[in-house]
Scaffold this motif. Structure first.
Motif, PDB file in Angstrom:
ATOM      1  N   ALA A  11       4.952   1.709   3.061  1.00  0.00           N
ATOM      2  CA  ALA A  11       3.614   1.844   2.478  1.00  0.00           C
ATOM      3  C   ALA A  11       3.698   2.171   0.989  1.00  0.00           C
ATOM      4  O   ALA A  11       2.902   1.660   0.182  1.00  0.00           O
ATOM      5  N   GLU A  12       4.666   2.999   0.609  1.00  0.00           N
ATOM      6  CA  GLU A  12       4.825   3.356  -0.803  1.00  0.00           C
ATOM      7  C   GLU A  12       5.261   2.138  -1.620  1.00  0.00           C
ATOM      8  O   GLU A  12       4.788   1.926  -2.752  1.00  0.00           O
ATOM      9  N   GLN A  32       6.363   5.199   6.060  1.00  0.00           N
ATOM     10  CA  GLN A  32       5.870   5.781   4.811  1.00  0.00           C
ATOM     11  C   GLN A  32       6.501   5.098   3.599  1.00  0.00           C
ATOM     12  O   GLN A  32       5.829   4.856   2.588  1.00  0.00           O
ATOM     13  N   ALA A  57       8.225   3.764  -6.785  1.00  0.00           N
ATOM     14  CA  ALA A  57       7.906   3.895  -5.361  1.00  0.00           C
ATOM     15  C   ALA A  57       8.840   4.894  -4.691  1.00  0.00           C
ATOM     16  O   ALA A  57       8.410   5.734  -3.885  1.00  0.00           O
ATOM     17  N   SER A  87       9.174  -0.737 -10.731  1.00  0.00           N
ATOM     18  CA  SER A  87       8.240  -0.462  -9.631  1.00  0.00           C
ATOM     19  C   SER A  87       8.961   0.147  -8.437  1.00  0.00           C
ATOM     20  O   SER A  87       8.444   1.068  -7.785  1.00  0.00           O
ATOM     21  N   ALA A  97       4.520  -0.943  -0.938  1.00  0.00           N
ATOM     22  CA  ALA A  97       3.336  -1.797  -1.054  1.00  0.00           C
ATOM     23  C   ALA A  97       2.381  -1.269  -2.117  1.00  0.00           C
ATOM     24  O   ALA A  97       1.810  -2.044  -2.899  1.00  0.00           O
ATOM     25  N   ARG A  98       2.209   0.054  -2.165  1.00  0.00           N
ATOM     26  CA  ARG A  98       1.314   0.640  -3.161  1.00  0.00           C
ATOM     27  C   ARG A  98       1.793   0.384  -4.582  1.00  0.00           C
ATOM     28  O   ARG A  98       0.995   0.325  -5.516  1.00  0.00           O
ATOM     29  N   HIS A  99       3.091   0.233  -4.742  1.00  0.00           N
ATOM     30  CA  HIS A  99       3.652   0.001  -6.077  1.00  0.00           C
ATOM     31  C   HIS A  99       3.937  -1.480  -6.338  1.00  0.00           C
ATOM     32  O   HIS A  99       4.604  -1.823  -7.321  1.00  0.00           O
TER      33      HIS A  99
END
Length: 367
Positions: free
Chosen positions: A17-18, A14, A68, A64, A20-22
């Motif tokens: 993934a966070e 998780q 995140a 960032s 990567a999203r940021h």
């Protein structure tokens, strides 16, 4: 599959993934300690980042990273403890390949995501590196911070603990005090870099310590309350165990002055590695998700920053070379004394006003 394996495996996924999203990309994401050392639901995930290269702007990268981390913590109340703070270090792959990261640090890493054979190569090389003064300083610093009454159970904050408070207090005694000191003592006594706390308790058992090792391993992994002593009783037993353990640790030869991480290049990279994520930590501490406590983490910064400043001043020496002058200027930007929210806000403003100094120090290796 154990609860801890599932919990921390999912949590690591998780978190990745966070990131990567940021827009925070890494060649490898790792955590300190071995998976067996993570005791659900009490242990936090102490993350390290291995980057392909330096970002265009460390300031933007940290913003960032803080965002995140904030999002990851906000995903679950349990994450306030499990993801207590943003990552502790960020290194580049080239720095690790060049052996500029302290072997004692690398030896404890476990993979969250990335190329497993590469991490195994790094760890194997760290295990086989010749023992030297930086190892002595690394492990003795763990003992010096906790022995002779320095460990205080009350200072292990429970502000972000949402369940099993008595279990968490026992965990603090066993895992934050006894096992961590046992780990350091084992490394010093055997002149090897142990990968984790459980390994140290299982593998290093000099005469008189066997029963203590079994006692504390049982306590930290126990799943029921029946027959378990309270934290204060465990603490007294931990004091007795460590008094015996220290009798097997060689007396320190010489002082601990000088660079805490061996060579100047390693000291530079280790210091840059922790400062690369400091802005993200401060941003998160000053603006955590609702319900997450960070006051005790802000106060804890003082001790870590004191060590950073000492290394920077040693690197600065007489300020003759450009690198020495850069280290001196960086040292001037680090807060001194007690840390408060106001302290960190001023420090962030100072970093922003001196962005070229910060970017140069975090990016440029020592020549």
């Amino acid at each position: 599959m154990s609860e801890a394996t599932t919990l921390y495996g999912d949590l690591g996924g998780q978190y990745a993934a966070e990131l990567a999203r940021h827009g925070v990309t890494s060649a490898m994401l790792t955590h300190k300690w071995q998976r067996v050392d993570l005791i659900a639901p009490h242990s936090d995930l102490d993350i390290r980042l291995a980057l392909s290269g330096s970002p265009t702007s460390w300031r933007q990268w940290n913003e960032s990273l803080a965002a995140a981390h904030r999002a990851a913590v906000a995903a679950s109340p349990d994450n306030r403890r499990l993801l207590e703070h943003p990552p502790g270090f960020a290194f580049t792959v080239s720095e690790i390949d060049a052996r500029q990261v302290a072997p004692a640090e690398l030896a404890t890493w476990s993979l969250i995501n990335g190329h497993a054979p590469t991490l195994q190569r790094w760890r194997s090389r760290a295990q086989m590196a010749a023992w030297d003064s930086q190892d002595e300083r690394f492990y003795r610093a763990i003992l010096d911070a906790r022995l002779r009454g320095r460990y205080q159970l009350a200072a292990d904050s429970t502000d972000n603990v949402s369940r099993d408070m008595s279990g968490y207090r026992r965990h603090c005694v066993v895992w934050h005090y006894l096992a961590l000191c046992w780990f350091a003592a084992a490394c010093l006594a055997t002149r090897t870099r142990c990968p984790g706390k459980t390994a140290a308790l299982n593998q290093w058992r000099p005469a008189g310590l066997e029963r203590f090792a079994e006692l504390f391993l049982h306590q930290v992994h126990a799943t029921t309350e029946r027959g378990r002593p309270d934290a204060e009783r465990l603490l007294r037993a931990a004091h007795r165990a460590l008094a015996v353990a220290m009798g097997h640790v060689p007396v320190q030869a010489g002082g601990t002055s000088g660079l805490g991480h061996g060579s100047p290049s390693t000291a530079w990279i280790m210091t840059a590695g922790t400062l690369r994520v400091r802005r993200a930590r401060w941003l998160y501490y000053l603006d955590p998700p609702p319900g997450a406590a960070t006051g005790y983490l802000i106060a804890r910064e003082a001790k870590e920053l004191q060590a950073v400043t000492a290394t920077l001043r040693t690197l600065a020496a007489d300020r003759v070379t450009a690198e020495q002058q850069l280290a001196a200027r960086m040292a001037e930007l680090i807060p001194q004394g007690a840390t408060t929210a106001a302290t960190l806000r001023r420090a962030l403003a100072d970093l922003n006003r001196n962005s070229s100094v910060v970017e140069d120090f975090l990016t440029a290796p020592l020549g």
